[in-house]
Structures are given as structure tokens and as C-alpha cells.
Design a protein around this motif. Structure first.
Motif, PDB file in Angstrom:
ATOM      1  N   ARG A  34       0.917  -1.157  -0.005  1.00  0.00           N
ATOM      2  CA  ARG A  34      -0.080  -0.145   0.093  1.00  0.00           C
ATOM      3  C   ARG A  34       0.703   1.025  -0.098  1.00  0.00           C
ATOM      4  NH1 ARG A  34      -4.900   1.776   4.006  1.00  0.00           N
ATOM      5  NH2 ARG A  34      -3.278   2.552   5.616  1.00  0.00           N
ATOM      6  N   LEU A  48      -1.121  -4.925   2.283  1.00  0.00           N
ATOM      7  CA  LEU A  48      -2.530  -5.659   2.480  1.00  0.00           C
ATOM      8  C   LEU A  48      -2.339  -6.874   2.193  1.00  0.00           C
ATOM      9  CD1 LEU A  48      -4.136  -2.854  -0.083  1.00  0.00           C
ATOM     10  CD2 LEU A  48      -4.339  -2.878   2.643  1.00  0.00           C
ATOM     11  N   ASP A  84      -7.542  -1.464   7.462  1.00  0.00           N
ATOM     12  CA  ASP A  84      -8.597  -0.656   7.048  1.00  0.00           C
ATOM     13  C   ASP A  84      -8.816  -0.243   5.471  1.00  0.00           C
ATOM     14  OD1 ASP A  84      -6.292   0.775   6.510  1.00  0.00           O
ATOM     15  OD2 ASP A  84      -6.545   2.757   7.108  1.00  0.00           O
ATOM     16  N   GLU A  85      -8.189  -1.108   4.986  1.00  0.00           N
ATOM     17  CA  GLU A  85      -8.462  -1.252   3.359  1.00  0.00           C
ATOM     18  C   GLU A  85      -8.556  -2.616   2.992  1.00  0.00           C
ATOM     19  OE1 GLU A  85      -6.345   0.481  -0.764  1.00  0.00           O
ATOM     20  OE2 GLU A  85      -5.555   0.989   1.204  1.00  0.00           O
TER      21      GLU A  85
END
Length: 127
Positions: A34, A48, A84-85
Motif C-alpha cells: 500500500r 495489504l 482499514d483497506e
């Protein structure tokens, strides 16, 4: 997509999630990186995962850290998984998407037999 200096991209271009090593798809091509932030000699890498249940996450994190720490001027690195992604297939490089051949949603395929005939290798053909 991701913020990554070229030196970090080069360092991580041959780090593989074991599931994709055989196809030669790196963590960079998978879009798993990321961001990479460097401050002084310290580097922070955010990764991620394709799945929160990835059994290889520990090994990938270790290899990413080792590759970053081996770069000139780097005195330390921390690699963190971010939650969070969510990873999605739109993070794939064009090459990775071609190699992985993701199927479209079933609702988009009007004639399943015709689709399979057009996209699947014949028996005996290499995959």
C-alpha cells in the motif's frame, strides 16, 4: 494506487506470496504494497493481504522487511499489515491480472458453455 519510491519497488519486485511464486507475480504486481514511507534511515511499509486468513503472511512480512533493510541508507524497517483497506483485484498490475485470469461475475455470463469453451484450454493443452 500505492505510494512507493522506485528503489523500494525494485527491492520488492522479486518478493512473492508463495501462492503466486509459480506464476512470477510479485507482491508489487499483486498490489499488496500500500505504501512505503522513509524518514531518515527508517522505513515503514504498509501491506495489504488478499485474505485475512493468509497462512503465508508472516513469511511475506519477514522477506519484505529483510529486502528493505538491505537497501543502502536503510537502518531499520517495520512492515505492517493494514486492516482499514481491503485488497481487491483492481490493485493487480495488468500483467498479474492477465496471468491470473479472474472470472467475471456469474451474472455477466449469458452462455456458460460458450464462455468455458472460449476461455479454457482443451484437454492436453498446457494451462
Amino acid at each position: 494506487m500505492s505510494r512507493m519510491p522506485q528503489w523500494a519497488r525494485d527491492a520488492l519486485s522479486d518478493v512473492y506470496d508463495p501462492c503466486c511464486r509459480e506464476k512470477g507475480i510479485s507482491v508489487v504486481d499483486m498490489g499488496l504494497v500500500r505504501s512505503v514511507h522513509a524518514s531518515g534511515g527508517h522505513v515503514r511499509v504498509e501491506l495489504l493481504l488478499t485474505s485475512g486468513w493468509c497462512p503465508f503472511a508472516s513469511g511475506v512480512l519477514t522477506e519484505v522487511r529483510e529486502r528493505i533493510e538491505a537497501q543502502p541508507g536503510v537502518t531499520g524497517a517495520e512492515v505492517e499489515i493494514v486492516w482499514d483497506e481491503a485488497w481487491t483485484t483492481d490493485r493487480l498490475s495488468e500483467r498479474a491480472a492477465r496471468l491470473l485470469r479472474f472470472l467475471p461475475p456469474a451474472a455477466q455470463i449469458r452462455d456458460r458453455a460458450a464462455y468455458l469453451a472460449a476461455h479454457m484450454p482443451a484437454r492436453g493443452d498446457p494451462p
